[in-house]
Design an enzyme around this catalytic site. Structure first.
Site, PDB file in Angstrom:
ATOM      1  N   LYS A  38       0.677  -1.201   0.151  1.00  0.00           N
ATOM      2  CA  LYS A  38       0.068  -0.090  -0.058  1.00  0.00           C
ATOM      3  C   LYS A  38       0.925   1.093   0.004  1.00  0.00           C
ATOM      4  O   LYS A  38       1.776   1.535   0.837  1.00  0.00           O
ATOM      5  CB  LYS A  38      -0.763  -0.012   1.098  1.00  0.00           C
ATOM      6  N   ARG A  72     -11.009  10.069   1.886  1.00  0.00           N
ATOM      7  CA  ARG A  72     -10.660  10.839   3.260  1.00  0.00           C
ATOM      8  C   ARG A  72     -11.738  11.660   3.442  1.00  0.00           C
ATOM      9  O   ARG A  72     -12.185  12.082   4.532  1.00  0.00           O
ATOM     10  CB  ARG A  72      -9.190  11.313   3.309  1.00  0.00           C
ATOM     11  N   LYS A 115       1.356  10.082   5.526  1.00  0.00           N
ATOM     12  CA  LYS A 115       1.475   8.762   5.980  1.00  0.00           C
ATOM     13  C   LYS A 115       2.698   8.245   5.440  1.00  0.00           C
ATOM     14  O   LYS A 115       2.771   6.927   5.513  1.00  0.00           O
ATOM     15  CB  LYS A 115       0.007   8.029   5.472  1.00  0.00           C
ATOM     16  N   GLU A 170       7.516  -6.699   1.228  1.00  0.00           N
ATOM     17  CA  GLU A 170       6.417  -6.246   1.923  1.00  0.00           C
ATOM     18  C   GLU A 170       5.377  -7.595   1.744  1.00  0.00           C
ATOM     19  O   GLU A 170       5.019  -8.064   2.712  1.00  0.00           O
ATOM     20  CB  GLU A 170       5.818  -5.064   1.647  1.00  0.00           C
ATOM     21  N   LYS A 194      -2.414  -1.465  -3.868  1.00  0.00           N
ATOM     22  CA  LYS A 194      -3.036  -0.281  -3.775  1.00  0.00           C
ATOM     23  C   LYS A 194      -2.149   1.098  -4.028  1.00  0.00           C
ATOM     24  O   LYS A 194      -1.285   1.132  -3.048  1.00  0.00           O
ATOM     25  CB  LYS A 194      -3.759  -0.127  -2.549  1.00  0.00           C
ATOM     26  N   SER A 225     -10.565   5.567  -4.559  1.00  0.00           N
ATOM     27  CA  SER A 225     -11.326   6.562  -4.710  1.00  0.00           C
ATOM     28  C   SER A 225     -10.881   7.782  -5.675  1.00  0.00           C
ATOM     29  O   SER A 225     -11.531   8.387  -6.672  1.00  0.00           O
ATOM     30  CB  SER A 225     -11.398   7.382  -3.132  1.00  0.00           C
ATOM     31  N   TYR A 247     -15.064   1.167  -6.876  1.00  0.00           N
ATOM     32  CA  TYR A 247     -16.352   1.843  -6.687  1.00  0.00           C
ATOM     33  C   TYR A 247     -17.228   1.713  -8.029  1.00  0.00           C
ATOM     34  O   TYR A 247     -18.513   2.085  -7.928  1.00  0.00           O
ATOM     35  CB  TYR A 247     -16.133   3.242  -6.459  1.00  0.00           C
TER      36      TYR A 247
END
Ligand code: PBG
Length: 329
Positions: free
Chosen positions: A196, A206, A223, A239, A254, A280, A319
């Protein structure tokens, strides 16, 4: 001299193109993200995600039925938490009667065969909008993992099928697996957001959950100390390998479209189901371009979804799931 092989023969008409098509999209490919809010009779459109909504639990029932009838059999739940319930440690995430726990039960009640996955991370519950606990201006790893394990157990108690940790703390898959096993939730699976990236494509999400990092002294502005650097490719393999070794059942990349090289690397490196999250911002970009009449919505949507599957995705969180399924049925 003309070549013996003429590749255009296999493109002559729709029938032959259909016969040789390598990638076919079906409703089984999708995981549908759902945003849930407290209240009654609420179906509110998210400003930066046209035609996507937050639902209160009563209206969530209708939406889940609609999805099931379209052949969409898996959902990924997110909750928008009241500000008054947020704190540094995400205590509300462990409330057995919290919105997420009730949402899991609501979906299972209306549609027992619907596969329910939940996002596991602190950010919707954090007064600082971060995925971990903050101490002296830093996100602390191990204490956060403990909360994530407790959160996963709490979702399991409410009836979840898979938890999906999206926080990118080190060692959280093992922590969650051990927690679930010790509580005898041996059959609850883990879909790990393994690769990610710290991405600007999460903006509309968000907005949807009001979960962006807050602008305060001693609160990291982004982040980047836990989500991955978008310049890195080999690190995604490390990872993912770690998460598999710690017990992940499904791994995830992602965002989607800008990261399809990573998806193919992981496909070629591991024998494990791969999910891709078309996020999104990717949704918002196409909606905006289509609204302006600059792109044909349905054609571009299908091209993008097919590209994600062609790259190596077994599962696509999108979505667009409903729109795609309506288009191809
Ligand atoms: C929470 C989480 C995020 C998304 C999924 N889970 C936001 C973030 O990490 O900041 C983004 C999904 C999207 O943009 O559609 N940790």
């Amino acid at each position: 001299m003309f070549p013996i092989r003429r590749n255009r023969r296999l493109r002559t008409n729709a029938a032959i193109r259909g016969l040789v098509r390598e990638t076919i999209i079906t409703p089984n490919d999708f995981l549908v993200p759902l945003f849930i809010v407290e209240g009654k009779g609420i179906k509110e459109e998210i400003a930066s995600m046209p035609n996507y909504y937050r639902y209160s639990l009563d209206l969530l029932r209708d939406e889940v039925k609609t999805l099931w009838n379209l052949g969409l059999k898996s959902v990924l739940l997110f909750v928008k938490v009241d500000d008054a319930l947020k704190d540094n440690k995400g205590n509300e995430a462990l409330n057995p009667n919290g919105l997420m726990q009730r949402a899991i039960k609501t979906v299972k009640d209306i549609c027992p065969d619907m596969l329910v996955m939940t996002d596991v991370a602190l950010d919707p519950f954090s007064s600082y909008g971060h995925d971990g606990i903050i101490e002296n201006g830093k996100i602390i790893n191990d204490a956060t993992v403990e909360v994530l394990a407790e959160m996963s157990i709490s979702h399991a108690e409410a009836g979840v099928d898979f938890v999906a940790p999206s926080d990118m703390m080190d060692g959280r898959i093992l922590g969650i697996r051990e927690g679930l096993d010790q509580s005898n939730f041996l059959d609850v699976g883990i879909m790990s957001y393994s690769a990610k990236y710290a991405s600007a494509f999460y903006g509309p999400f968000r907005d949807a959950l009001d979960s962006a990092p807050v602008d305060m002294i001693n609160v990291p502005k982004d982040k980047k100390t836990y989500q991955m650097d978008f310049a890195n490719r080999d690190e995604a393999i490390r990872e993912t390998e770690m998460d598999i070794n710690e017990g992940a059942d499904i791994v995830m990349v992602k965002p989607g479209l800008s990261y399809l090289d990573i998806v193919r690397d992981i496909r070629n490196s591991f024998e494990i189901p791969i999910a891709v999250y078309q996020v999104s911002g990717e949704y918002a970009m196409l909606k905006a371009a289509a609204e302006k009449g600059w792109l044909d919505h349905d054609s571009v949507m299908l091209e993008q979804i097919t590209s994600i599957k062609r790259a190596g995705a077994d599962i696509i969180a999108s979505y667009f799931a409903k729109d795609v399924v309506k288009l191809i049925s």
